[in-house]
Design an enzyme around this catalytic site. Structure first.
Site, PDB file in Angstrom:
ATOM      1  N   GLU A  91       0.727  -1.144   0.178  1.00  0.00           N
ATOM      2  CA  GLU A  91       0.199   0.012   0.095  1.00  0.00           C
ATOM      3  C   GLU A  91       0.666   1.172   0.125  1.00  0.00           C
ATOM      4  O   GLU A  91       0.557   2.230  -0.677  1.00  0.00           O
ATOM      5  CB  GLU A  91      -0.780   0.016   1.262  1.00  0.00           C
ATOM      6  CG  GLU A  91      -1.769   1.419   1.219  1.00  0.00           C
ATOM      7  CD  GLU A  91      -3.056   1.513   2.246  1.00  0.00           C
ATOM      8  OE1 GLU A  91      -2.981   0.656   3.055  1.00  0.00           O
ATOM      9  OE2 GLU A  91      -3.871   2.309   2.009  1.00  0.00           O
ATOM     10  N   ASP A 107      -0.427  -4.989   3.255  1.00  0.00           N
ATOM     11  CA  ASP A 107      -0.707  -3.686   3.892  1.00  0.00           C
ATOM     12  C   ASP A 107      -0.147  -3.913   5.285  1.00  0.00           C
ATOM     13  O   ASP A 107      -0.482  -4.567   6.213  1.00  0.00           O
ATOM     14  CB  ASP A 107      -2.300  -3.681   4.325  1.00  0.00           C
ATOM     15  CG  ASP A 107      -2.967  -2.293   4.520  1.00  0.00           C
ATOM     16  OD1 ASP A 107      -2.107  -1.649   5.129  1.00  0.00           O
ATOM     17  OD2 ASP A 107      -4.264  -1.826   4.272  1.00  0.00           O
ATOM     18  N   ILE A 109      -0.386  -1.332   7.721  1.00  0.00           N
ATOM     19  CA  ILE A 109      -1.187  -1.123   8.619  1.00  0.00           C
ATOM     20  C   ILE A 109      -2.522  -1.091   8.036  1.00  0.00           C
ATOM     21  O   ILE A 109      -2.632  -0.110   7.521  1.00  0.00           O
ATOM     22  CB  ILE A 109      -0.819   0.009   9.661  1.00  0.00           C
ATOM     23  CG1 ILE A 109       0.771  -0.052  10.276  1.00  0.00           C
ATOM     24  CG2 ILE A 109      -1.900   0.219  10.646  1.00  0.00           C
ATOM     25  CD1 ILE A 109       1.130   1.129  11.295  1.00  0.00           C
ATOM     26  N   ASP A 110      -3.395  -2.040   8.309  1.00  0.00           N
ATOM     27  CA  ASP A 110      -4.744  -1.968   7.891  1.00  0.00           C
ATOM     28  C   ASP A 110      -5.377  -1.610   9.185  1.00  0.00           C
ATOM     29  O   ASP A 110      -5.415  -2.151  10.290  1.00  0.00           O
ATOM     30  CB  ASP A 110      -5.269  -3.347   7.238  1.00  0.00           C
ATOM     31  CG  ASP A 110      -6.793  -3.181   6.721  1.00  0.00           C
ATOM     32  OD1 ASP A 110      -6.855  -1.937   6.086  1.00  0.00           O
ATOM     33  OD2 ASP A 110      -7.520  -4.205   6.875  1.00  0.00           O
ATOM     34  N   THR A 112      -5.404   1.975   9.658  1.00  0.00           N
ATOM     35  CA  THR A 112      -4.515   3.124  10.092  1.00  0.00           C
ATOM     36  C   THR A 112      -5.070   4.257  11.122  1.00  0.00           C
ATOM     37  O   THR A 112      -4.665   4.913  12.023  1.00  0.00           O
ATOM     38  CB  THR A 112      -3.870   3.845   8.835  1.00  0.00           C
ATOM     39  OG1 THR A 112      -3.152   3.007   7.994  1.00  0.00           O
ATOM     40  CG2 THR A 112      -3.106   4.904   9.259  1.00  0.00           C
ATOM     41  N   ASP A 234      -5.961  -4.649   0.780  1.00  0.00           N
ATOM     42  CA  ASP A 234      -6.897  -4.936   2.002  1.00  0.00           C
ATOM     43  C   ASP A 234      -7.502  -6.130   1.970  1.00  0.00           C
ATOM     44  O   ASP A 234      -8.203  -6.609   2.999  1.00  0.00           O
ATOM     45  CB  ASP A 234      -8.125  -3.815   1.427  1.00  0.00           C
ATOM     46  CG  ASP A 234      -7.662  -2.301   1.614  1.00  0.00           C
ATOM     47  OD1 ASP A 234      -7.235  -2.047   2.664  1.00  0.00           O
ATOM     48  OD2 ASP A 234      -8.142  -1.637   0.615  1.00  0.00           O
TER      49      ASP A 234
HETATM   50  C1  IPD Z   1      -8.864   1.095   4.916  1.00  0.00           C
HETATM   51  C2  IPD Z   1      -9.466   0.032   6.138  1.00  0.00           C
HETATM   52  C3  IPD Z   1     -10.962   0.386   6.209  1.00  0.00           C
HETATM   53  C4  IPD Z   1     -11.501   0.459   4.787  1.00  0.00           C
HETATM   54  C5  IPD Z   1     -11.068   1.261   3.857  1.00  0.00           C
HETATM   55  C6  IPD Z   1      -9.368   0.711   3.840  1.00  0.00           C
HETATM   56  P1  IPD Z   1      -6.269   1.502   5.676  1.00  0.00           P
HETATM   57  O1  IPD Z   1      -7.470   0.773   4.997  1.00  0.00           O
HETATM   58  O2  IPD Z   1      -9.548  -1.030   5.896  1.00  0.00           O
HETATM   59  O3  IPD Z   1     -11.836  -0.398   7.047  1.00  0.00           O
HETATM   60  O4  IPD Z   1     -12.997   0.804   5.030  1.00  0.00           O
HETATM   61  O5  IPD Z   1     -11.496   0.928   2.759  1.00  0.00           O
HETATM   62  O6  IPD Z   1      -8.826   1.865   3.090  1.00  0.00           O
HETATM   63  O7  IPD Z   1      -6.237   3.054   4.937  1.00  0.00           O
HETATM   64  O8  IPD Z   1      -6.705   1.776   7.223  1.00  0.00           O
HETATM   65  O9  IPD Z   1      -5.078   0.852   5.422  1.00  0.00           O
HETATM   66 CA    CA Z   2      -3.123   0.744   5.109  1.00  0.00          CA
END
Ligand code: IPD
Ligand code: CA
Length: 286
Positions: A91, A107, A109-110, A112, A234
């Protein structure tokens, strides 16, 4: 956390056949678990200090912290030290084409925004693709102390215990999670869809990390999940974990789950959820 223990756990619900026999899939999972654990621990230690948004992406609320970048850098370094001929997609910018047929999708940190606010629902998500197909995945959530794993054809596990989707039979009894993008335009469209969904289901959850939403579908702690706008990082690992626990994943009209729409649910409600999300519900399922 020993990679061997978790990798073995992913086969805890073993079903025979499939990609489990493919050379290297278990080794890829073991490496993924080790690397995701190291990156997650780095982020968790960093979280003990001050965490601030360092820059933004698609909108002012779409933030990147220094730890997103540090986590991805560590993952890329460790993976390419161990397997220099592999490709990687991340990402935060990692993008290398390898020659081995293996590509890693990360990813770092999913969730964030949860991380920024010190809410525990965030994870390092790491998947291994072989010839374009995800064969192994780990979602490591350090602040929750959970490691979700899956190996294609060999089941999914949480900390070594096999996972199974819920036995929900109807949409009106289903707890459904979703997420929202970061732009006003995307959110406005998503709210319009949500107004159609919420009267038809038990309730809605917005937990803030797509990978963990998919793992919750796998664990049966959610009945289903859908979101528009997901990127490969994701859903690569979480999607495998969900399907290996018995979920169906996909988009509308038999399409695979993509950025256009990604849906995950047990087979009994998947078609109904698809129809609810489609602009024109099919008469045979109304
Ligand atoms: C997000 C998270 C969030 C989702 C967003 C993503 P990120 O990823 O997974 O739950 O609703 O579509 O972009 O930005 O925290 O890596
Ligand atoms: Ca992320």
């Amino acid at each position: 956390m020993g990679a061997g223990r978790v990798a073995a756990g992913a086969t805890g619900g073993v079903r025979s056949g499939g990609m489990a026999d493919r050379p290297g899939a278990e080794e890829l999972l073991a490496l993924a678990v080790d690397v995701a654990t190291e990156a997650g621990q780095l982020a968790l230690r960093g979280r003990a200090g001050t965490v601030a948004a360092e820059s933004t992406k698609s909108s002012p609320t779409d933030v990147v912290t220094a730890l997103d970048r540090a986590s991805e850098a560590l993952v890329a370094k460790r993976l390419l030290e161990a397997r220099p001929d592999d490709g990687i997609l991340g990402e935060e910018g990692a993008d290398a084409t390898g020659t081995s047929g293996v590509r890693w999708i990360v990813d770092p940190i999913d969730g964030t925004v949860n991380f920024l606010y010190n809410l525990p629902n965030w994870a390092v998500s790491l998947a291994a693709e072989v010839d374009g197909e995800v064969v192994a995945g780990v979602v490591y959530a350090p602040a929750l102390g959970r490691t979700y794993t899956a190996l294609r054809g060999a089941g999914a596990a949480l900390d070594g215990t096999p996972l199974r989707v819920s036995a929900v039979e109807s949409l009106d009894m289903a707890l459904i999670a979703t997420g929202f993008g970061y732009t006003v335009e995307r959110r406005t469209a998503q709210i319009n869809v949500l107004t159609r969904v919420i009267p038809k289901v038990r309730d809605i959850r917005r937990m803030g990390a797509a990978s963990l939403d998919l793992c919750s579908v796998a664990a049966g702690t959610l009945d289903g999940y859908y979101e528009r706008g997901l990127k490969p990082w994701d859903h690569a690992a979480g999607g495998l974990i969900a399907t290996e626990a018995g979920a169906v994943t996909g988009g509308l009209d038999g399409a695979p789950g993509t950025e256009a729409l990604y849906i995950a649910a047990p087979p009994a409600i998947f078609g109904f959820l698809v129809d609810l999300l489609a602009a024109e519900p099919r008469a045979d399922r109304d």
